[in-house]
Design an enzyme around this catalytic site. Structure first.
Site, PDB file in Angstrom:
ATOM      1  N   ASP A 127      10.297  -5.277  -4.894  1.00 23.92           N
ATOM      2  CA  ASP A 127       9.262  -6.469  -4.676  1.00 23.92           C
ATOM      3  C   ASP A 127       9.297  -8.249  -5.115  1.00 23.92           C
ATOM      4  OD1 ASP A 127       6.521  -5.122  -2.422  1.00 23.92           O
ATOM      5  OD2 ASP A 127       6.030  -7.165  -3.212  1.00 23.92           O
TER       6      ASP A 127
ATOM      7  N   THR B  15      -5.510  -3.286   7.887  1.00 26.20           N
ATOM      8  CA  THR B  15      -4.488  -3.059   6.639  1.00 26.20           C
ATOM      9  C   THR B  15      -4.196  -4.794   6.004  1.00 26.20           C
ATOM     10  OG1 THR B  15      -3.026  -3.302   8.824  1.00 26.20           O
ATOM     11  CG2 THR B  15      -3.705  -1.141   8.397  1.00 26.20           C
TER      12      THR B  15
ATOM     13  N   ARG C 257      -9.082  -1.615  14.678  1.00 25.30           N
ATOM     14  CA  ARG C 257      -9.906  -1.375  13.446  1.00 25.30           C
ATOM     15  C   ARG C 257     -11.301  -1.805  12.618  1.00 25.30           C
ATOM     16  NH1 ARG C 257      -4.097  -2.052  11.552  1.00 25.30           N
ATOM     17  NH2 ARG C 257      -3.610  -0.825  13.320  1.00 25.30           N
TER      18      ARG C 257
ATOM     19  N   ASN D 291      -4.832   7.507   6.190  1.00 28.60           N
ATOM     20  CA  ASN D 291      -3.290   7.374   6.420  1.00 28.60           C
ATOM     21  C   ASN D 291      -2.337   6.824   5.730  1.00 28.60           C
ATOM     22  OD1 ASN D 291      -5.990   5.007   6.420  1.00 28.60           O
ATOM     23  ND2 ASN D 291      -4.830   3.448   6.332  1.00 28.60           N
TER      24      ASN D 291
ATOM     25  N   CYS E   3       1.679   6.551  10.738  1.00 34.47           N
ATOM     26  CA  CYS E   3       0.923   7.366  10.219  1.00 34.47           C
ATOM     27  C   CYS E   3       0.285   8.143  11.703  1.00 34.47           C
ATOM     28  CB  CYS E   3      -0.265   6.971   9.068  1.00 34.47           C
ATOM     29  SG  CYS E   3      -0.786   5.287   9.908  1.00 34.47           S
TER      30      CYS E   3
ATOM     31  N   ARG F 235       0.888  -0.938  -0.111  1.00 30.97           N
ATOM     32  CA  ARG F 235      -0.394  -0.011  -0.188  1.00 30.97           C
ATOM     33  C   ARG F 235       1.007   1.740  -0.187  1.00 30.97           C
ATOM     34  NH1 ARG F 235      -4.091  -0.566  -2.503  1.00 30.97           N
ATOM     35  NH2 ARG F 235      -4.552   1.923  -0.871  1.00 30.97           N
ATOM     36  N   ILE F 236       1.829   1.835   0.619  1.00 34.17           N
ATOM     37  CA  ILE F 236       2.644   3.153   1.213  1.00 34.17           C
ATOM     38  C   ILE F 236       3.788   2.904  -0.271  1.00 34.17           C
ATOM     39  CG2 ILE F 236       4.615   3.298   2.449  1.00 34.17           C
ATOM     40  CD1 ILE F 236       1.807   3.591   3.854  1.00 34.17           C
TER      41      ILE F 236
ATOM     42  N   ARG G 220      -6.853  -9.992  15.682  1.00 32.53           N
ATOM     43  CA  ARG G 220      -5.593  -9.644  13.939  1.00 32.53           C
ATOM     44  C   ARG G 220      -6.188 -11.209  12.802  1.00 32.53           C
ATOM     45  NH1 ARG G 220      -2.042  -5.405  12.921  1.00 32.53           N
ATOM     46  NH2 ARG G 220      -0.570  -4.467  14.838  1.00 32.53           N
TER      47      ARG G 220
HETATM   48  N1  NAP Z   1      -1.017   1.065   5.698  1.00 32.65           N
HETATM   49  C1  NAP Z   1      -0.649   2.160   6.500  1.00 32.65           C
HETATM   50  O1  NAP Z   1      -1.883   2.327   6.591  1.00 32.65           O
HETATM   51  C2  NAP Z   1       0.653   2.530   6.961  1.00 32.65           C
HETATM   52  C3  NAP Z   1       0.363   3.744   7.144  1.00 32.65           C
HETATM   53  C4  NAP Z   1       1.894   4.065   7.986  1.00 32.65           C
HETATM   54  C5  NAP Z   1       2.743   3.115   8.209  1.00 32.65           C
HETATM   55  N2  NAP Z   1       2.670   1.683   7.378  1.00 32.65           N
HETATM   56  C6  NAP Z   1       3.470   0.944   7.135  1.00 32.65           C
HETATM   57  O2  NAP Z   1       4.414   0.968   6.833  1.00 32.65           O
HETATM   58  C7  NAP Z   1       4.857  -0.787   5.654  1.00 32.65           C
HETATM   59  C8  NAP Z   1       4.182  -1.118   4.635  1.00 32.65           C
HETATM   60  O3  NAP Z   1       2.868  -0.983   5.127  1.00 32.65           O
HETATM   61  P1  NAP Z   1       2.002  -1.805   4.348  1.00 32.65           P
HETATM   62  O4  NAP Z   1       0.787  -1.438   4.553  1.00 32.65           O
HETATM   63  O5  NAP Z   1       2.364  -0.958   2.244  1.00 32.65           O
HETATM   64  O6  NAP Z   1       1.836  -3.250   3.590  1.00 32.65           O
HETATM   65  P2  NAP Z   1       1.807  -4.434   2.988  1.00 32.65           P
HETATM   66  O7  NAP Z   1       1.094  -3.877   1.710  1.00 32.65           O
HETATM   67  O8  NAP Z   1       2.012  -5.518   3.056  1.00 32.65           O
HETATM   68  O9  NAP Z   1       3.162  -4.249   2.061  1.00 32.65           O
HETATM   69  C9  NAP Z   1       4.602  -4.852   2.356  1.00 32.65           C
HETATM   70  C10 NAP Z   1       5.044  -5.216   1.053  1.00 32.65           C
HETATM   71  O10 NAP Z   1       6.428  -5.588   1.365  1.00 32.65           O
HETATM   72  C11 NAP Z   1       6.357  -6.983  -0.030  1.00 32.65           C
HETATM   73  N3  NAP Z   1       7.169  -7.454   0.894  1.00 32.65           N
HETATM   74  C12 NAP Z   1       7.491  -8.583   2.251  1.00 32.65           C
HETATM   75  N4  NAP Z   1       8.773  -9.059   1.942  1.00 32.65           N
HETATM   76  C13 NAP Z   1       9.749  -8.137   1.068  1.00 32.65           C
HETATM   77  C14 NAP Z   1      10.724  -8.573   1.338  1.00 32.65           C
HETATM   78  N5  NAP Z   1      11.998  -9.653   1.334  1.00 32.65           N
HETATM   79  N6  NAP Z   1      11.175  -7.734  -0.327  1.00 32.65           N
HETATM   80  C15 NAP Z   1      10.207  -6.405  -0.560  1.00 32.65           C
HETATM   81  N7  NAP Z   1       9.805  -6.622  -0.884  1.00 32.65           N
HETATM   82  C16 NAP Z   1       8.856  -8.231   0.643  1.00 32.65           C
HETATM   83  C17 NAP Z   1       5.299  -7.253   0.623  1.00 32.65           C
HETATM   84  O11 NAP Z   1       4.603  -8.882  -0.280  1.00 32.65           O
HETATM   85  P3  NAP Z   1       3.442  -9.758   0.305  1.00 32.65           P
HETATM   86  O12 NAP Z   1       2.515  -9.682   0.322  1.00 32.65           O
HETATM   87  O13 NAP Z   1       3.333 -10.555  -0.543  1.00 32.65           O
HETATM   88  O14 NAP Z   1       4.152 -10.316   1.952  1.00 32.65           O
HETATM   89  C18 NAP Z   1       4.263  -6.501  -0.416  1.00 32.65           C
HETATM   90  O15 NAP Z   1       3.921  -6.135  -0.672  1.00 32.65           O
HETATM   91  C19 NAP Z   1       4.980  -1.178   7.991  1.00 32.65           C
HETATM   92  O16 NAP Z   1       5.795  -0.947   8.837  1.00 32.65           O
HETATM   93  C20 NAP Z   1       3.727  -0.116   7.937  1.00 32.65           C
HETATM   94  O17 NAP Z   1       3.264  -0.657   9.504  1.00 32.65           O
HETATM   95  C21 NAP Z   1       1.471   1.890   7.104  1.00 32.65           C
END
Ligand code: NAP
Length: 330
Positions: A32, A178, A229, A310, A149, A10-11, A193
């Site tokens: 990724d 999330t 959530r 977020n 966030c 997402r991010i 969760r």
């Molecule tokens: N979403 C929010 O609202 C938000 C806001 C602020 C901060 N964050 C933080 O930002 C981070 C990412 O959040 P997100 O919501 O974007 O999570 P996400 O959608 O799950 O994105 C993470 C991505 O990284 C990939 N990944 C897993 N292992 C990897 C590796 N070894 N090398 C490269 N890529 C890999 C995942 O693949 P798979 O899905 O196949 O595992 C997925 O595509 C987290 O730490 C979260 O706490 C999120």
């Protein structure tokens, strides 16, 4: 500034969309573990933000067409990524998997000059909240945690309120679901969760108060936090219950935030009296928007409500970080 993104969830994808046409930043690579064609599809079609208007194609050598070609990599181990060859200045580490100094440091070993996490990393990584303590960065700072966030929302609200004085505060966040939850009931080490994300209101423990104590040591022992959530795909609402050091009227509290939003905090924090709902904040670039219509007090007991997107609000601060780093010549 040459930037790469590790973790295109997402991010990562939202940052891609926002940097794709940014003339100040050269986005040179994304990584990724997913198949590159699948990534292209997810970059183009987004269930929250809609279809990306630019054409995205995957050319020879797995590069996405763009102002500069963006290499698409598929590699799970940061230390082996070609950051040296690509002369990467900053890696945005948004996989959520490499947030300790050692793990995020793999990007440095691979040849990147700096790493910007997309979360609150381990305690040995400086926690720097844009709009609050970014001036503490030095040329030697090689890994930064910009907080999450909820941290970015809370710091400003608490700092501004502390002008009155905070005795204690309970920080509660109603937050969209999330990827750290399950879509249908499934086993999870945190049982709740693992419950179907779009079917329930799901409380999840967070250690936000610990992060906040790192940047505001004066509030140590005065804060607790919880996230709930809720079954929406985007948006969050901070619901703070604060015991103030003295009585203050709703008007006084709201004025503090209205003035902050128009002045020192412009672009970071906003203020509204409009009666809006979470969807109205989709695409909002602020770390939080104080909802003055919901401020209430009884005695020294304050309830303060603020909204944020977020994803969009948070990635706005990540992009601020890149521009700030570039402007300060890191
Ligand atoms: N979403 C929010 O609202 C938000 C806001 C602020 C901060 N964050 C933080 O930002 C981070 C990412 O959040 P997100 O919501 O974007 O999570 P996400 O959608 O799950 O994105 C993470 C991505 O990284 C990939 N990944 C897993 N292992 C990897 C590796 N070894 N090398 C490269 N890529 C890999 C995942 O693949 P798979 O899905 O196949 O595992 C997925 O595509 C987290 O730490 C979260 O706490 C999120």
């Amino acid at each position: 500034m040459r930037v790469a993104i590790n973790g295109m969830g997402r991010i990562g994808r939202l940052i891609f969309r926002r940097l794709f046409n940014d003339p100040a930043i050269e986005l040179v690579a994304v990584n990724d573990i997913m198949d590159p064609q699948n990534l292209l599809y997810l970059l183009k079609y987004d269930s929250v933000y809609g279809t990306f208007p630019d054409e995205l194609t995957l050319a020879a050598g797995n590069t996405i067409n763009g102002r500069c070609p963006v290499r698409v990599l598929q590699n799970p181990q940061p230390v082996t990524l070609p950051w040296k060859e690509l002369e990467v200045d900053v890696v945005i580490e948004s996989s959520g998997r490499f947030s300790s100094r050692v793990a995020a440091g793999e990007h440095l070993l691979a040849g990147a000059r700096k790493v910007l996490l997309s979360t609150t990393g381990s305690d040995d990584i400086p926690l720097m909240i844009y709009g609050f303590n970014q001036a503490g960065i030095s040329k030697d700072t090689d890994i930064i945690s910009p907080g999450g966030c909820m941290t970015n929302c809370s710091v400003h609200l608490l700092y501004i309120l502390n002008a009155i004085g905070i005795e204690t505060a309970q920080l509660h966040f109603l937050h969209s679901y999330t990827s750290r939850q399950e879509l249908v009931d499934a086993p999870h080490k945190e049982y709740r969760r693992g419950r179907a994300a779009a079917e329930s209101i799901i409380p999840v423990p967070i250690d936000l108060h610990h992060s906040l104590e790192r940047v505001m040591p004066g509030l140590k022992g005065k804060l607790l936090s919880l996230s709930t959530r809720i079954p929406v795909a985007n948006g969050a609402m901070a619901d703070f219950t604060v015991q103030l050091s003295r009585e203050a009227s709703v008007q006084e509290i709201n004025k503090l935030f209205r003035v902050a939003a128009a002045g020192e905090y412009k672009g970071i924090l906003d203020y509204t009296d409009e009666e809006l709902v979470s969807l109205d904040y989709k695409g909002n670039t602020h770390s939080c928007v104080v909802d003055g219509s919901l401020t209430s007090v009884v005695g020294r007991h304050l309830k303060l409500i603020a909204w944020f997107d977020n994803e969009y609000g948070f990635t706005s601060r990540m992009i601020d970080w890149l521009h700030y780093w570039k402007a300060s010549g890191f």
